[in-house]
Design an enzyme around this catalytic site. Structure first.
Site, PDB file in Angstrom:
ATOM      1  N   ALA A 135      -0.800  -1.839   1.644  1.00 52.03           N
ATOM      2  CA  ALA A 135      -1.959  -0.377   2.914  1.00 52.03           C
ATOM      3  C   ALA A 135      -2.459   1.020   2.163  1.00 52.03           C
ATOM      4  O   ALA A 135      -3.449   0.713   1.773  1.00 52.03           O
ATOM      5  CB  ALA A 135      -1.886  -0.183   4.046  1.00 52.03           C
ATOM      6  N   GLY A 165       3.796 -15.167   1.418  1.00 57.96           N
ATOM      7  CA  GLY A 165       2.424 -15.777   1.120  1.00 57.96           C
ATOM      8  C   GLY A 165       1.334 -14.753   2.159  1.00 57.96           C
ATOM      9  O   GLY A 165       2.323 -13.791   2.895  1.00 57.96           O
ATOM     10  N   HIS A 206      15.561 -10.411  10.157  1.00 59.27           N
ATOM     11  CA  HIS A 206      14.845 -12.139   9.342  1.00 59.27           C
ATOM     12  C   HIS A 206      16.265 -12.529   9.012  1.00 59.27           C
ATOM     13  O   HIS A 206      17.281 -12.552   9.059  1.00 59.27           O
ATOM     14  CB  HIS A 206      13.789 -11.637   8.253  1.00 59.27           C
ATOM     15  N   SER A 211      13.175 -16.070   1.681  1.00 57.42           N
ATOM     16  CA  SER A 211      11.790 -16.309   2.136  1.00 57.42           C
ATOM     17  C   SER A 211      11.576 -17.265   3.290  1.00 57.42           C
ATOM     18  O   SER A 211      12.050 -18.381   2.849  1.00 57.42           O
ATOM     19  CB  SER A 211      10.584 -15.443   1.429  1.00 57.42           C
ATOM     20  N   GLU A 212      10.553 -17.469   4.036  1.00 63.64           N
ATOM     21  CA  GLU A 212       9.879 -18.235   4.912  1.00 63.64           C
ATOM     22  C   GLU A 212       9.697 -19.434   3.730  1.00 63.64           C
ATOM     23  O   GLU A 212       9.824 -20.925   4.691  1.00 63.64           O
ATOM     24  CB  GLU A 212       9.402 -17.993   5.914  1.00 63.64           C
ATOM     25  N   ARG A 227      11.633 -22.202   4.127  1.00 57.49           N
ATOM     26  CA  ARG A 227      11.578 -23.537   4.754  1.00 57.49           C
ATOM     27  C   ARG A 227      10.362 -24.305   4.661  1.00 57.49           C
ATOM     28  O   ARG A 227      10.689 -25.611   4.959  1.00 57.49           O
ATOM     29  CB  ARG A 227      12.053 -22.882   5.859  1.00 57.49           C
ATOM     30  N   ARG A 266      11.056 -16.487  13.364  1.00 55.84           N
ATOM     31  CA  ARG A 266      12.033 -15.207  12.731  1.00 55.84           C
ATOM     32  C   ARG A 266      13.301 -14.847  14.041  1.00 55.84           C
ATOM     33  O   ARG A 266      14.398 -14.996  13.975  1.00 55.84           O
ATOM     34  CB  ARG A 266      11.399 -14.005  12.629  1.00 55.84           C
ATOM     35  N   HIS A 288      14.664  -6.583   9.034  1.00 52.36           N
ATOM     36  CA  HIS A 288      12.930  -6.748   8.297  1.00 52.36           C
ATOM     37  C   HIS A 288      12.014  -6.194   8.198  1.00 52.36           C
ATOM     38  O   HIS A 288      11.873  -5.992   7.266  1.00 52.36           O
ATOM     39  CB  HIS A 288      13.233  -8.157   8.337  1.00 52.36           C
ATOM     40  N   HIS A 289      11.565  -6.113   9.819  1.00 53.63           N
ATOM     41  CA  HIS A 289      10.490  -4.954   9.775  1.00 53.63           C
ATOM     42  C   HIS A 289      10.582  -4.364  11.463  1.00 53.63           C
ATOM     43  O   HIS A 289      11.023  -4.679  12.165  1.00 53.63           O
ATOM     44  CB  HIS A 289       9.281  -5.516  10.396  1.00 53.63           C
ATOM     45  N   ARG A 343       7.272 -10.501  14.750  1.00 52.53           N
ATOM     46  CA  ARG A 343       6.030 -10.415  12.684  1.00 52.53           C
ATOM     47  C   ARG A 343       6.181 -11.782  12.718  1.00 52.53           C
ATOM     48  O   ARG A 343       7.191 -11.870  12.068  1.00 52.53           O
ATOM     49  CB  ARG A 343       6.125  -9.096  12.190  1.00 52.53           C
ATOM     50  N   GLY A 397       4.260 -13.453   7.000  1.00 53.65           N
ATOM     51  CA  GLY A 397       2.654 -13.849   5.854  1.00 53.65           C
ATOM     52  C   GLY A 397       1.944 -12.610   6.753  1.00 53.65           C
ATOM     53  O   GLY A 397       0.999 -12.548   6.285  1.00 53.65           O
ATOM     54  N   ALA A 418       2.659  -9.227   7.727  1.00 49.84           N
ATOM     55  CA  ALA A 418       2.479  -7.848   7.559  1.00 49.84           C
ATOM     56  C   ALA A 418       2.282  -8.017   6.474  1.00 49.84           C
ATOM     57  O   ALA A 418       0.933  -6.639   5.605  1.00 49.84           O
ATOM     58  CB  ALA A 418       3.985  -7.934   6.671  1.00 49.84           C
ATOM     59  N   VAL A 419       1.536  -9.022   4.822  1.00 49.41           N
ATOM     60  CA  VAL A 419       0.372  -9.177   4.067  1.00 49.41           C
ATOM     61  C   VAL A 419      -1.294  -9.077   4.745  1.00 49.41           C
ATOM     62  O   VAL A 419      -1.652  -7.867   3.977  1.00 49.41           O
ATOM     63  CB  VAL A 419       0.651  -9.847   3.090  1.00 49.41           C
TER      64      VAL A 419
HETATM   65  P1  ADP Z   1       3.039  -0.788   3.271  1.00 52.55           P
HETATM   66  O1  ADP Z   1       3.106  -2.267   3.567  1.00 52.55           O
HETATM   67  O2  ADP Z   1       2.595  -0.519   4.765  1.00 52.55           O
HETATM   68  O3  ADP Z   1       2.092  -0.812   2.474  1.00 52.55           O
HETATM   69  P2  ADP Z   1       4.906  -0.287   1.813  1.00 52.55           P
HETATM   70  O4  ADP Z   1       6.682  -0.133   2.312  1.00 52.55           O
HETATM   71  O5  ADP Z   1       4.683  -1.576   1.533  1.00 52.55           O
HETATM   72  O6  ADP Z   1       3.908  -0.485   3.620  1.00 52.55           O
HETATM   73  O7  ADP Z   1       4.480   1.307   1.241  1.00 52.55           O
HETATM   74  C1  ADP Z   1       4.721   2.517   2.134  1.00 52.55           C
HETATM   75  C2  ADP Z   1       4.877   3.408   1.118  1.00 52.55           C
HETATM   76  O8  ADP Z   1       4.914   4.695   1.049  1.00 52.55           O
HETATM   77  C3  ADP Z   1       6.130   3.183   0.033  1.00 52.55           C
HETATM   78  O9  ADP Z   1       6.116   2.945  -1.631  1.00 52.55           O
HETATM   79  C4  ADP Z   1       7.373   4.361  -0.078  1.00 52.55           C
HETATM   80  O10 ADP Z   1       8.152   5.248  -0.858  1.00 52.55           O
HETATM   81  C5  ADP Z   1       5.466   5.452   0.904  1.00 52.55           C
HETATM   82  N1  ADP Z   1       6.062   6.637   1.684  1.00 52.55           N
HETATM   83  C6  ADP Z   1       7.162   6.278   2.468  1.00 52.55           C
HETATM   84  N2  ADP Z   1       7.135   7.600   2.673  1.00 52.55           N
HETATM   85  C7  ADP Z   1       6.268   8.844   2.293  1.00 52.55           C
HETATM   86  C8  ADP Z   1       6.312  10.333   2.380  1.00 52.55           C
HETATM   87  N3  ADP Z   1       6.193  11.034   2.760  1.00 52.55           N
HETATM   88  N4  ADP Z   1       5.446  10.396   0.673  1.00 52.55           N
HETATM   89  C9  ADP Z   1       4.792  10.336  -0.222  1.00 52.55           C
HETATM   90  N5  ADP Z   1       4.761   8.455  -0.059  1.00 52.55           N
HETATM   91  C10 ADP Z   1       5.481   8.149   1.278  1.00 52.55           C
END
Ligand code: ADP
Length: 607
Positions: free
Chosen positions: A163, A197, A391, A403-404, A407, A428, A534-535, A574, A577, A579-580
């Protein structure tokens, strides 16, 4: 400032510069096979190789050493994950060299790969007749007084997972000066671990493939239904409506999808877009986004943790952050929180469900819920915090996820009696709950060579030593350690399943997808699995513009959030697929909203 302190500080800076220079010498050589490693390498130093066991297979390391000093380290070969294991291979040799210790901290988020490198070095020392214990010295944490620094930008993005990378790219493309903070040593977060995916509906690819069921309406309804109608329907509709555009946008960052598979629980409807060759989607997308971030010259600061949101007159105006040497005040016109979920914060999860206190998690160690807590501290509302997803196919020894997509391509799940017990591609939550009721606390996922040939990411489980195999069903059952009766059951289960696939009808459990191929191509494989965290579906409350909502239901101006740190999109479960899809769709929306807000702020008359 007194002189003694100044001297100490100068000494420390000199040491740091020296360390960095040595590191450069070393890293230069790490990338240049065959070169002498450090300039001061004495003639008596010998070159040795050793192997350690990584997540995906052996990690081979070459060192140049004497009995009491390591002069060089090169990681020769490994198959560790792109973005995680590769970062350990890049960063850890320098740390070990500088400290001359194998007890130096692992690279956070890449512990297994780091341990493999340390094990390989230890084995290399032993092979050379040297004692690895000499290098088992405790490393004292450097005590550095942090220097305060103030930075200004248009948009500060906190968290560089899927994100955050997406939001940063979008805002930068529109002329915003972005600072992207990441507390871990490398970007990617949990996104990097996504394998299956990206779900999307109404895409060009689906239309080309004649997938008439893959509509925005069906995708919205499937997501709501599988989430037990707990999600915010507006957010889910936004997710579905923007998913096709998200796939198109990804093409602009050179990411393309070539196949669409059935999404678990969606009664055969296909939304799950997969990159070419069945490679893991997270590694693929994070690498593409990271390349884009580099191309755009975005100011990314790893090892930098945001600690607080700065507020002025009820509006978010920046963040406080810190790294090992600095504290930062980052002033921004808008703030985007993309800090991910809290699936590695056992204390917080246990406050909602005490049984999770000792569960295995698939999450990276940085998934602590920082963004949620920072947002709550300034009055943001949260939703569905108690909705934590298990999961069903997690390897208990280290939290690796099967991963799914296994399956979706035909794998099945059996218990220790050698029997199937559920529609293995149901939601899940349904499969996880069914597994928890089976004897012995674990089950097996079963697949065959045909699946391995069609799913590139399966090879890592074979190389990593996670699979049990057999040339026949009988042999596999025996190697799985099943009782004599369960072995017979297993052979029957496989025969029945292959017939069900041939007939396109699973009379026992009503599975109706992931049945294109049977499981009749030897050798056969099993992986021992059980449910794992997992989530975290809950998180910061947002609206469809990714604006953060406070506990009174009002928008907090200047504050946006996207991805797993938010709640309301996945409800009580969730979909695989999603989350992505979430991090790309809402990452883009947050990037756009933050840009619009920052532009409006730039035009606003100074207060
Ligand atoms: P999303 O799928 O929502 O992008 P992710 O887990 O892939 O979530 O990414 C979230 C990122 O934010 C991780 O790389 C994590 O290390 C980082 N993160 C979490 N807390 C902090 C923080 N306090 N400051 C900076 N980075 C952070």
């Amino acid at each position: 400032m007194n002189k003694t302190f100044d001297k100490a500080r100068l000494g420390l800076i000199a040491l740091l510069i020296l360390g960095a220079l040595l590191n450069i010498v070393l890293l230069k050589n790490v990338r240049s096979p065959g070169e002498i490693v450090a300039e001061d390498t004495p003639d008596e130093a010998v070159v040795l190789t050793g192997v350690g066991q990584g997540r995906n297979g052996p990690v081979e390391v070459e060192i140049t050493a004497t009995a009491d000093r390591i002069y060089g380290i090169r990681v020769l070969n490994h198959q560790e994950s792109d973005g995680i294991g590769t970062e350990a291979a890049r960063l850890l040799p320098g740390k070990i060299y500088e400290s001359q210790s194998l007890l130096v901290d692992s690279i956070s988020g890449a512990t297994i790969s780091s341990d493999a490198i340390k094990e390989a070095i230890s084995n290399a020392l032993t092979a050379g007749g040297f004692d690895p214990e000499v290098f088992m010295v405790e490393v004292a944490a450097a005590q550095v007084e942090r220097t305060p620094v103030t930075l200004d930008c248009d948009v500060v993005v906190v968290g560089a997972g899927g994100a955050g990378l997406t939001a940063s790219v979008l805002a930068t493309q529109q002329g915003q000066k972005v600072i992207l903070l990441e507390k871990m040593p490398f970007v990617g977060g949990n996104s990097l671990r996504a394998e299956g995916g990206m779900n999307a509906a109404g895409t060009k690819l689906e239309k080309e493939l004649g997938l008439d069921d893959s509509t925005v309406e069906n995708f919205t309804e499937d997501t709501l239904r599988l989430g037990h109608y707990l999600a915010d329907p507006e957010l889910v509709r936004t997710l579905a409506e923007n998913s096709s555009d998200a796939i198109e946008w990804l093409k602009t960052v050179d990411a393309t999808f070539t196949g669409v598979k059935a999404t678990g629980g969606c009664e055969g409807r296909k939304y799950l877009h997969q990159p070419e060759g069945g490679v893991a989607v997270g590694e693929y997308l994070v690498a593409k986004l990271k390349t884009q971030v580099e191309k755009l010259g975005i100011d990314v600061r790893v090892n930098t943790k945001a600690t607080e949101i700065l507020m002025k007159d009820g509006q978010a105006v920046g963040v406080l952050a810190e790294d090992a040497e600095h504290t930062y005040t980052i002033n921004a016109k808008s703030v985007v929180l993309t800090t991910g979920g809290f699936g590695a914060n056992f204390e917080l999860m246990a406050s909602f469900d005490p049984s999770l206190a000792n569960a295995v998690t698939t999450n990276h160690s940085g998934a602590q819920g920082d963004g949620i807590m920072m947002a709550q501290a300034i009055g943001a509302d949260t939703v569905d915090m108690d909705q934590i997803q298990l999961h069903p196919t997690v390897i208990q020894s280290d939290g690796s996820l099967v991963s799914e997509s296994f399956r979706s391509l035909g794998a099945i799940v059996v218990n220790t009696q050698g029997k199937r017990f559920v529609n293995d591609l149901a939601g899940r939550d349904v499969v996880s709950q069914a597994e928890l009721k089976q004897p012995d606390g674990y089950c097996f996922i079963i697949f065959d060579q045909n699946l391995v040939d069609h799913l590139a990411l399966s090879q890592r489980f074979i190389d990593g030593g996670y699979t049990i195999s057999g040339k026949t069903y009988e042999e596999l059952a025996k190697n799985m350690g099943l009782s004599a009766e369960a072995q017979q059951n297993f052979v029957k289960t496989m025969d029945t399943w292959n017939k069900s696939v041939a007939n396109g009808l699973d009379e026992e459990f009503g599975r109706n997808n992931g049945m294109d191929d049977d499981l009749s191509t030897a050798p056969y494989y099993a992986i021992k699995i059980a449910p794992g965290i997992h989530h975290t579906m809950g998180g910061i409350k947002i609206n469809t513009d990714a604006e953060v909502i406070d506990t009174d239901g009002n928008v907090i101006p200047g504050l946006f959030a996207a991805g797993e740190t938010t709640g309301g999109i996945h409800g009580g479960n969730r979909v695989g697929g999603n989350a992505v899809c979430d991090f790309i769709v809402f990452g883009r929306i947050a990037g756009q909203s933050a840009t619009d807000f920052a532009k409006a702020e730039a035009l606003a008359p100074a207060a």
